[in-house]
Design a protein around this motif. Structure first.
Motif, PDB file in Angstrom:
ATOM      1  N   LEU A  10       9.441  -2.891  -1.417  1.00  0.00           N
ATOM      2  CA  LEU A  10       8.310  -3.011  -1.348  1.00  0.00           C
ATOM      3  C   LEU A  10       7.684  -4.350  -2.124  1.00  0.00           C
ATOM      4  CD1 LEU A  10       7.037   0.713  -2.143  1.00  0.00           C
ATOM      5  CD2 LEU A  10       6.512  -0.499   0.015  1.00  0.00           C
ATOM      6  N   ARG A  57       1.656   1.859  -9.547  1.00  0.00           N
ATOM      7  CA  ARG A  57       1.584   0.226  -9.699  1.00  0.00           C
ATOM      8  C   ARG A  57       1.981  -0.352  -8.737  1.00  0.00           C
ATOM      9  NH1 ARG A  57       3.479  -0.434 -15.565  1.00  0.00           N
ATOM     10  NH2 ARG A  57       4.774  -2.117 -14.504  1.00  0.00           N
ATOM     11  N   CYS A  58       2.618  -0.026  -7.759  1.00  0.00           N
ATOM     12  CA  CYS A  58       3.064  -0.746  -6.872  1.00  0.00           C
ATOM     13  C   CYS A  58       2.252  -1.023  -5.722  1.00  0.00           C
ATOM     14  CB  CYS A  58       4.132   0.024  -6.006  1.00  0.00           C
ATOM     15  SG  CYS A  58       4.779  -0.894  -4.505  1.00  0.00           S
ATOM     16  N   PHE A  59       1.214  -0.152  -5.395  1.00  0.00           N
ATOM     17  CA  PHE A  59       0.080  -0.343  -4.273  1.00  0.00           C
ATOM     18  C   PHE A  59      -1.157  -0.661  -5.029  1.00  0.00           C
ATOM     19  CE2 PHE A  59       3.261   2.394  -2.325  1.00  0.00           C
ATOM     20  CZ  PHE A  59       3.391   1.720  -1.134  1.00  0.00           C
ATOM     21  N   GLU A  60      -2.004  -1.506  -4.239  1.00  0.00           N
ATOM     22  CA  GLU A  60      -3.356  -1.767  -4.553  1.00  0.00           C
ATOM     23  C   GLU A  60      -4.104  -0.827  -5.044  1.00  0.00           C
ATOM     24  OE1 GLU A  60      -4.492  -4.231  -1.323  1.00  0.00           O
ATOM     25  OE2 GLU A  60      -4.975  -2.411  -0.018  1.00  0.00           O
TER      26      GLU A  60
ATOM     27  N   THR B   2       8.005  -7.025   2.201  1.00  0.00           N
ATOM     28  CA  THR B   2       8.552  -5.465   2.419  1.00  0.00           C
ATOM     29  C   THR B   2       9.647  -5.556   3.420  1.00  0.00           C
ATOM     30  OG1 THR B   2       6.613  -4.533   1.372  1.00  0.00           O
ATOM     31  CG2 THR B   2       8.035  -3.210   2.917  1.00  0.00           C
ATOM     32  N   ARG B   3      10.867  -4.905   2.994  1.00  0.00           N
ATOM     33  CA  ARG B   3      12.026  -4.760   3.947  1.00  0.00           C
ATOM     34  C   ARG B   3      12.506  -3.400   3.997  1.00  0.00           C
ATOM     35  NH1 ARG B   3      16.678  -6.903   2.109  1.00  0.00           N
ATOM     36  NH2 ARG B   3      16.484  -6.864  -0.110  1.00  0.00           N
ATOM     37  N   LYS B 110      -0.620  -3.184   1.580  1.00  0.00           N
ATOM     38  CA  LYS B 110      -1.236  -2.352   0.916  1.00  0.00           C
ATOM     39  C   LYS B 110      -0.417  -2.609  -0.566  1.00  0.00           C
ATOM     40  CE  LYS B 110      -3.276   0.570   4.058  1.00  0.00           C
ATOM     41  NZ  LYS B 110      -3.728   1.748   4.566  1.00  0.00           N
ATOM     42  N   VAL B 111       0.482  -3.443  -0.675  1.00  0.00           N
ATOM     43  CA  VAL B 111       1.127  -3.642  -1.921  1.00  0.00           C
ATOM     44  C   VAL B 111       0.481  -4.564  -2.866  1.00  0.00           C
ATOM     45  CG1 VAL B 111       3.130  -4.722  -3.092  1.00  0.00           C
ATOM     46  CG2 VAL B 111       3.345  -3.284  -1.029  1.00  0.00           C
ATOM     47  N   ALA B 112       0.270  -4.211  -4.050  1.00  0.00           N
ATOM     48  CA  ALA B 112      -0.648  -4.952  -5.053  1.00  0.00           C
ATOM     49  C   ALA B 112       0.094  -6.247  -5.166  1.00  0.00           C
ATOM     50  CB  ALA B 112      -0.560  -4.230  -6.456  1.00  0.00           C
TER      51      ALA B 112
END
Lengths: 128, 128
Positions: A10, A57-60, B2-3, B110-112
Motif C-alpha cells: 500500500l 495508520r496506513c489509511f487516511e 499501491t501495487r 485512501k492511503v494516508a
C-alpha cells in the motif's frame, strides 16, 4: 491444487495487506473485539493488535474503532473503510483467479507428484 | 503507488513461487551460473542454490540444468520449463494488474500521505 495469494503493497510500500490481515478484520467484525478475534485465530493478542494498528495508520481513516455500549461494555468494531477493505480484497481475489486460473492450472499440471511415504500397493495376484 | 505481488503456492503448497525466484531464474539465464546470478542480486550463493533446488524438486522436470562446454567450462542454464515459468509468471502479473488495477487505484486513493521529515516550505513573502 496450485493457488495464488495476493499481497498488496500500500502506498509507499511500508504497509502490506494480505489474506491474513483481512481474515483478522473479519474476525473482529464477527467477535466484536480484537482479543476475541485473536483468540479465534490462535493468534497472540499483541500480534493482532500490531496488525490492526498498522492498517489503522496506513489509511487516511481507521479500519477499526472502539465501540461503546453493548453487553460487554465496549469493544472494537469495523469501520465502513474496514468493511470496504474486506469486500474489495475478496473481489480482487476473485478477479485474479478468473484472470490467471488457466495459468495456475497449467503450472499445476507440471508439478511433481508428492513423494508418498505409504508403501506401494501389493500385487495380490502373486501373493502366496 | 499501491501495487500487488503474486505468490503462487504450487501443488500441495509446500513450494512457493514469487517475483524473487523468478528474478533469480532470469539472472541465471543472463549470467550462466548460479553463483554469478546470486552475486548480481547481492544474494548468498547457498540461499540462491536452495531456492533453485526447491523449484527443481517441485516440478516433474528441472527448471535449471548444468550446461557443458563454453569458455567457463560449464555452468547452469535455464531449461525450457524454466523459460516457460518466467514467461508465464510475468503474463500472470500483467493479467492480474489488468484485472485489479482499478481496485489498487481505489485503495491507493485512501492511503494516508506519508509523514514527511523534511521541513515545510517557508513562506518567502514573510522572510526578512
Amino acid at each position: 491444487m496450485t493457488r495464488v495469494r495476493l499481497r498488496i503493497y500500500l502506498g509507499e510500500e511500508e504497509h502490506k495487506l494480505g489474506p491474513g490481515k483481512v481474515q483478522l478484520l473479519e474476525a473482529i467484525g464477527e467477535h466484536g473485539s480484537i482479543s476475541a478475534a485473536a483468540r479465534s485465530m490462535g493468534m497472540a493478542y499483541r500480534h493482532a493488535w500490531e496488525l490492526v494498528n498498522d492498517l489503522n495508520r496506513c489509511f487516511e481513516s481507521p479500519v477499526v474503532a472502539a465501540s461503546s455500549g453493548g453487553r460487554a461494555g465496549g469493544g472494537t468494531e469495523i469501520t465502513p473503510l474496514g468493511e470496504e477493505l474486506i469486500r474489495r480484497f475478496h473481489a480482487m481475489e476473485r478477479a485474479t483467479r478468473r484472470a490467471i486460473g488457466r495459468d495456475l492450472d497449467a503450472l499445476d499440471a507440471k508439478v511433481a507428484a508428492p513423494t508418498r511415504t505409504a508403501s506401494p500397493a501389493k500385487d495380490r495376484s502373486r501373493a502366496r
